[in-house]
Write a protein that holds these residues in place. Structure first.
Motif, PDB file in Angstrom:
ATOM      1  N   VAL A 130     -14.610  11.408 -11.912  1.00 37.13           N
ATOM      2  CA  VAL A 130     -13.198  11.707 -11.730  1.00 37.13           C
ATOM      3  C   VAL A 130     -12.397  10.414 -11.833  1.00 37.13           C
ATOM      4  CG1 VAL A 130     -11.450  12.478 -10.064  1.00 37.13           C
ATOM      5  CG2 VAL A 130     -13.610  13.723 -10.263  1.00 37.13           C
ATOM      6  N   LYS A 131     -11.319  10.445 -12.592  1.00 34.68           N
ATOM      7  CA  LYS A 131     -10.402   9.311 -12.673  1.00 34.68           C
ATOM      8  C   LYS A 131      -9.087   9.724 -12.034  1.00 34.68           C
ATOM      9  CE  LYS A 131      -7.976   8.377 -16.299  1.00 34.68           C
ATOM     10  NZ  LYS A 131      -7.472   7.996 -17.648  1.00 34.68           N
ATOM     11  N   VAL A 132      -8.635   8.922 -11.069  1.00 35.52           N
ATOM     12  CA  VAL A 132      -7.361   9.208 -10.404  1.00 35.52           C
ATOM     13  C   VAL A 132      -6.500   7.957 -10.428  1.00 35.52           C
ATOM     14  CG1 VAL A 132      -8.260  11.024  -8.894  1.00 35.52           C
ATOM     15  CG2 VAL A 132      -8.299   8.644  -8.110  1.00 35.52           C
ATOM     16  N   LYS A 133      -5.209   8.170 -10.432  1.00 36.47           N
ATOM     17  CA  LYS A 133      -4.316   7.018 -10.289  1.00 36.47           C
ATOM     18  C   LYS A 133      -4.366   6.517  -8.848  1.00 36.47           C
ATOM     19  CE  LYS A 133       0.453   5.500 -10.882  1.00 36.47           C
ATOM     20  NZ  LYS A 133       1.840   5.883 -11.211  1.00 36.47           N
ATOM     21  N   SER A 134      -4.340   7.454  -7.899  1.00 39.00           N
ATOM     22  CA  SER A 134      -4.281   7.123  -6.476  1.00 39.00           C
ATOM     23  C   SER A 134      -5.335   7.900  -5.703  1.00 39.00           C
ATOM     24  CB  SER A 134      -2.886   7.476  -5.932  1.00 39.00           C
ATOM     25  OG  SER A 134      -2.901   7.558  -4.524  1.00 39.00           O
ATOM     26  N   SER A 150       0.842  -1.200   0.000  1.00 41.94           N
ATOM     27  CA  SER A 150       0.000   0.000   0.000  1.00 41.94           C
ATOM     28  C   SER A 150       0.871   1.242   0.000  1.00 41.94           C
ATOM     29  CB  SER A 150      -0.913   0.014   1.232  1.00 41.94           C
ATOM     30  OG  SER A 150      -0.146   0.062   2.418  1.00 41.94           O
ATOM     31  N   GLU A 151       0.266   2.383  -0.271  1.00 42.14           N
ATOM     32  CA  GLU A 151       0.956   3.658  -0.240  1.00 42.14           C
ATOM     33  C   GLU A 151       1.076   4.170   1.192  1.00 42.14           C
ATOM     34  OE1 GLU A 151      -0.007   6.422  -3.801  1.00 42.14           O
ATOM     35  OE2 GLU A 151      -1.903   5.567  -3.101  1.00 42.14           O
ATOM     36  N   ALA A 152       2.085   4.961   1.432  1.00 43.12           N
ATOM     37  CA  ALA A 152       2.192   5.648   2.713  1.00 43.12           C
ATOM     38  C   ALA A 152       1.231   6.837   2.719  1.00 43.12           C
ATOM     39  CB  ALA A 152       3.626   6.123   2.928  1.00 43.12           C
ATOM     40  N   GLY A 153       0.834   7.248   3.911  1.00 43.81           N
ATOM     41  CA  GLY A 153       0.046   8.473   4.029  1.00 43.81           C
ATOM     42  C   GLY A 153      -1.454   8.326   3.863  1.00 43.81           C
ATOM     43  N   LEU A 154      -1.978   7.094   3.875  1.00 41.12           N
ATOM     44  CA  LEU A 154      -3.427   6.919   3.719  1.00 41.12           C
ATOM     45  C   LEU A 154      -4.197   7.565   4.872  1.00 41.12           C
ATOM     46  CD1 LEU A 154      -3.884   3.244   2.433  1.00 41.12           C
ATOM     47  CD2 LEU A 154      -4.273   5.370   1.170  1.00 41.12           C
ATOM     48  N   GLY A 155      -3.665   7.416   6.084  1.00 39.76           N
ATOM     49  CA  GLY A 155      -4.327   8.020   7.239  1.00 39.76           C
ATOM     50  C   GLY A 155      -4.398   9.532   7.126  1.00 39.76           C
ATOM     51  N   ARG A 156      -3.294  10.143   6.719  1.00 41.25           N
ATOM     52  CA  ARG A 156      -3.270  11.610   6.550  1.00 41.25           C
ATOM     53  C   ARG A 156      -4.249  12.046   5.476  1.00 41.25           C
ATOM     54  NH1 ARG A 156       2.161  10.537   7.017  1.00 41.25           N
ATOM     55  NH2 ARG A 156       2.538  10.786   4.780  1.00 41.25           N
ATOM     56  N   ASP A 200     -14.229 -10.456   8.363  1.00 43.56           N
ATOM     57  CA  ASP A 200     -13.017 -10.837   9.076  1.00 43.56           C
ATOM     58  C   ASP A 200     -11.772 -10.429   8.294  1.00 43.56           C
ATOM     59  OD1 ASP A 200     -11.706 -12.373  11.322  1.00 43.56           O
ATOM     60  OD2 ASP A 200     -10.943 -13.512   9.624  1.00 43.56           O
ATOM     61  N   TYR A 201     -11.757 -10.736   6.997  1.00 43.18           N
ATOM     62  CA  TYR A 201     -10.626 -10.376   6.132  1.00 43.18           C
ATOM     63  C   TYR A 201     -10.463  -8.861   6.049  1.00 43.18           C
ATOM     64  CZ  TYR A 201      -8.587  -8.999   1.655  1.00 43.18           C
ATOM     65  OH  TYR A 201      -7.869  -8.357   0.679  1.00 43.18           O
ATOM     66  N   SER A 202     -11.551  -8.152   5.763  1.00 47.70           N
ATOM     67  CA  SER A 202     -11.449  -6.699   5.573  1.00 47.70           C
ATOM     68  C   SER A 202     -11.068  -5.987   6.867  1.00 47.70           C
ATOM     69  CB  SER A 202     -12.748  -6.127   4.987  1.00 47.70           C
ATOM     70  OG  SER A 202     -13.880  -6.486   5.736  1.00 47.70           O
ATOM     71  N   SER A 203     -11.492  -6.535   8.010  1.00 46.92           N
ATOM     72  CA  SER A 203     -11.104  -5.944   9.297  1.00 46.92           C
ATOM     73  C   SER A 203      -9.593  -6.063   9.518  1.00 46.92           C
ATOM     74  CB  SER A 203     -11.841  -6.640  10.448  1.00 46.92           C
ATOM     75  OG  SER A 203     -13.234  -6.420  10.359  1.00 46.92           O
ATOM     76  N   HIS A 204      -9.035  -7.228   9.162  1.00 45.74           N
ATOM     77  CA  HIS A 204      -7.588  -7.416   9.289  1.00 45.74           C
ATOM     78  C   HIS A 204      -6.823  -6.476   8.346  1.00 45.74           C
ATOM     79  CE1 HIS A 204      -8.547 -11.206  11.412  1.00 45.74           C
ATOM     80  NE2 HIS A 204      -7.373 -11.021  11.963  1.00 45.74           N
ATOM     81  N   VAL A 205      -7.312  -6.320   7.107  1.00 46.85           N
ATOM     82  CA  VAL A 205      -6.649  -5.424   6.165  1.00 46.85           C
ATOM     83  C   VAL A 205      -6.674  -3.990   6.681  1.00 46.85           C
ATOM     84  CG1 VAL A 205      -6.779  -4.396   3.854  1.00 46.85           C
ATOM     85  CG2 VAL A 205      -7.068  -6.855   4.130  1.00 46.85           C
ATOM     86  N   MET A 206      -7.827  -3.553   7.178  1.00 46.49           N
ATOM     87  CA  MET A 206      -7.946  -2.187   7.693  1.00 46.49           C
ATOM     88  C   MET A 206      -7.014  -1.962   8.883  1.00 46.49           C
ATOM     89  SD  MET A 206     -10.174  -0.393   5.957  1.00 46.49           S
ATOM     90  CE  MET A 206     -11.083   0.741   7.002  1.00 46.49           C
ATOM     91  N   ARG A 207      -6.912  -2.957   9.727  1.00 54.99           N
ATOM     92  CA  ARG A 207      -6.035  -2.833  10.890  1.00 54.99           C
ATOM     93  C   ARG A 207      -4.571  -2.729  10.451  1.00 54.99           C
ATOM     94  NH1 ARG A 207      -8.294  -6.392  13.665  1.00 54.99           N
ATOM     95  NH2 ARG A 207      -6.939  -8.210  13.424  1.00 54.99           N
ATOM     96  N   HIS A 208      -4.174  -3.546   9.475  1.00 51.23           N
ATOM     97  CA  HIS A 208      -2.794  -3.478   8.969  1.00 51.23           C
ATOM     98  C   HIS A 208      -2.519  -2.134   8.290  1.00 51.23           C
ATOM     99  CE1 HIS A 208      -2.106  -7.471  10.223  1.00 51.23           C
ATOM    100  NE2 HIS A 208      -2.627  -8.111   9.189  1.00 51.23           N
ATOM    101  N   LEU A 209      -3.526  -1.569   7.632  1.00 48.77           N
ATOM    102  CA  LEU A 209      -3.367  -0.263   6.989  1.00 48.77           C
ATOM    103  C   LEU A 209      -3.374   0.873   8.015  1.00 48.77           C
ATOM    104  CD1 LEU A 209      -5.717  -0.662   3.872  1.00 48.77           C
ATOM    105  CD2 LEU A 209      -3.215  -0.595   3.855  1.00 48.77           C
ATOM    106  N   GLY A 210      -3.898   0.607   9.199  1.00 49.41           N
ATOM    107  CA  GLY A 210      -3.941   1.614  10.257  1.00 49.41           C
ATOM    108  C   GLY A 210      -4.935   2.729  10.011  1.00 49.41           C
TER     109      GLY A 210
END
Length: 243
Positions: A227-231, A99-105, A123-133
């Motif tokens: 809107v189309k964005v890369k990120s 993942s990219e840095a700075g998602l929280g910001r 269960d899966y999505s909760s673990h992913v969200m936790r890892h992403l912070g």
């Protein structure tokens, strides 16, 4: 004439290939688990279960229903919780993530309430969200288990499900923006009147060539994409185009 002008949109964020790169290792692992599961379901002790038959089921049901699970339920009587548990059993999820840095910001800067809306299991999505912070930035987390309408499972791109979600959360479609990598989901959202953002950076070469058609170096923006964005990190600069 209405002078309605919301102070900030309500954001519906997809998870896989929108907020992180699921195509790197997670999707291949889930696909392998699905292949094993589908082969077991199709096996009748007589006819050979070829990879072609497995792929036809996995991809065919995904294209037809928006989720392989729906096809497996409708045509093979598969139990949804068992399917989701088996196919998303990933031994070392954190090591597979990119993942990219700075998602929280980014999410903190983005004005408006955020809701996670994913066809992945809770269960899966909760673990992913936790890892992403990024859990604390979302007011709600809606996974596939919560996408029932009239006791029927209706994941994205179901307009019935989306309309019910909007009613439940008390938000008008015009005040809501769906951020997604999957065009079918964006198309149904636009038909309901939502704003739409297409995130493209995690699309793999096969997906890109299909979408770009005659111009493979450029992904063409369909008319139902605002809107189309890369990120997703480009979203704050695109807010004026979503009003």
């Amino acid at each position: 004439m209405s002078n309605h002008k919301p102070s900030a949109p309500v954001w519906l964020f997809d998870l896989d290939n929108t907020l992180h790169d699921a195509s790197h290792a997670i999707f291949p692992a889930i696909s392998a688990n699905m292949n094993t599961y589908i082969a077991r379901v199709l096996h009748d002790g007589v006819n050979e279960v070829t990879q072609e038959r497995i792929d036809a089921a996995r991809l065919g049901y995904w294209k037809r229903y928006g989720a392989t699970l729906l096809g497996m339920m409708r045509h093979h009587g598969v139990d949804a919780p068992h399917f989701l548990r088996e196919t998303h059993d990933l031994k070392d999820l954190r090591a597979m993530m990119r993942s990219e840095a700075g998602l929280g910001r980014l999410l903190r800067r983005l004005p408006g309430r955020k809701i996670l809306l994913t066809n992945a299991p809770l269960d899966y999505s909760s673990h992913v969200m936790r890892h992403l912070g990024i859990n604390r930035h979302f007011a709600h987390h809606i996974a596939i288990e919560q996408m029932h309408v009239h006791r029927q499972l209706r994941p994205k791109p179901s307009k019935l499900m989306l309309a019910r979600l909007l009613r439940r959360h008390g938000v008008a479609a015009r005040d809501c923006v769906l951020v997604e990598d999957t065009l079918a989901n964006l198309k149904s959202a636009k038909q309901l009147g939502l704003g739409t953002v297409w995130v493209t950076q995690y699309l793999r070469r096969g997906e890109r060539s299909t979408l770009a058609m005659a111009r493979p170096r450029r992904l063409i923006r369909p008319n139902y994409v605002d809107v189309k964005v890369k990120s997703v990190r480009q979203l704050p600069r695109q807010l004026h185009r979503l009003r």
